[in-house]
Scaffold this active site. Sequence first.
Site, PDB file in Angstrom:
ATOM      1  N   ASP A  99       0.832  -1.206   0.000  1.00  0.00           N
ATOM      2  CA  ASP A  99       0.000   0.000   0.000  1.00  0.00           C
ATOM      3  C   ASP A  99       0.864   1.252   0.000  1.00  0.00           C
ATOM      4  OD1 ASP A  99       0.881  -0.445   2.636  1.00  0.00           O
ATOM      5  OD2 ASP A  99      -1.066  -0.085   3.565  1.00  0.00           O
ATOM      6  N   ASP A 102       6.839   4.038   3.637  1.00  0.00           N
ATOM      7  CA  ASP A 102       7.013   5.229   4.466  1.00  0.00           C
ATOM      8  C   ASP A 102       8.496   5.294   4.871  1.00  0.00           C
ATOM      9  OD1 ASP A 102       6.069   7.401   6.047  1.00  0.00           O
ATOM     10  OD2 ASP A 102       5.672   6.124   7.754  1.00  0.00           O
ATOM     11  N   LYS A 130       6.235   7.830   0.367  1.00  0.00           N
ATOM     12  CA  LYS A 130       6.515   9.124   1.006  1.00  0.00           C
ATOM     13  C   LYS A 130       8.030   9.274   1.091  1.00  0.00           C
ATOM     14  CE  LYS A 130       2.639   9.093   4.276  1.00  0.00           C
ATOM     15  NZ  LYS A 130       2.334   8.931   5.716  1.00  0.00           N
TER      16      LYS A 130
END
Length: 179
Positions: A99, A102, A130
């Site tokens: 998904d 990070d 990110k």
Amino acid sequence: MERIFGRPIVTQEEMRTRIKELGKQITADYVGKDFVLVGVLKGAYAFYADLARAIRIPMRVDFLVVTSYGSRAKTSGKVKIVTELTENIKGKDVLLVEDIVDSGLTAQFMLKSLAKKKPRSIKICTLLSKPERRTVNVTLAYVGFEIPDKYVVGYGLDYQQKYRNLPYLAVLDVEGDQE
Ligand code: IMP
Ligand code: MG
């Protein structure tokens, strides 16, 4: 229902278009290979279902269920595989579907752990990344969208196990969190 989810950051239409492109690219890259698409649950479930149907080559489907310890604000990188693969991936070309990447610790852990099963190749396809938050270097073969350092929910991603069913991606509105 809409109000509690905050601003959409990726709409359903943008999602559809980008996933079609990813599917085309993956189809071209894996044609003729012994291909296994591995979804990392729970977060990847929505993306996985759409991506798999955008890929036009024969493939095996498989899943891992993972949990990470600690709060998301401080990813410990201690990831636990709760449910293992059911397919034997030895000698196969594996694409892990995530998904979001990070810190990168979860992705790094998964790559290491699955490499022990001796696949022919193993790569990552993540819906979201990110880059600002990265603490370890992981190679991402396919990225849907790069997003800023904001907590997002929907399209499979949760906040305290809720909001995964939101059909688009939104920045979570946290009370008192003014930007
Ligand atoms: P990493 O190990 O720091 O790369 O964290 C990856 C995991 O943290 C993802 O698989 C998600 O479960 C969770 N995560 C990170 N950022 C977000 C977010 O913005 N929304 C929802 N979950 C997130
Ligand atoms: Mg999660």
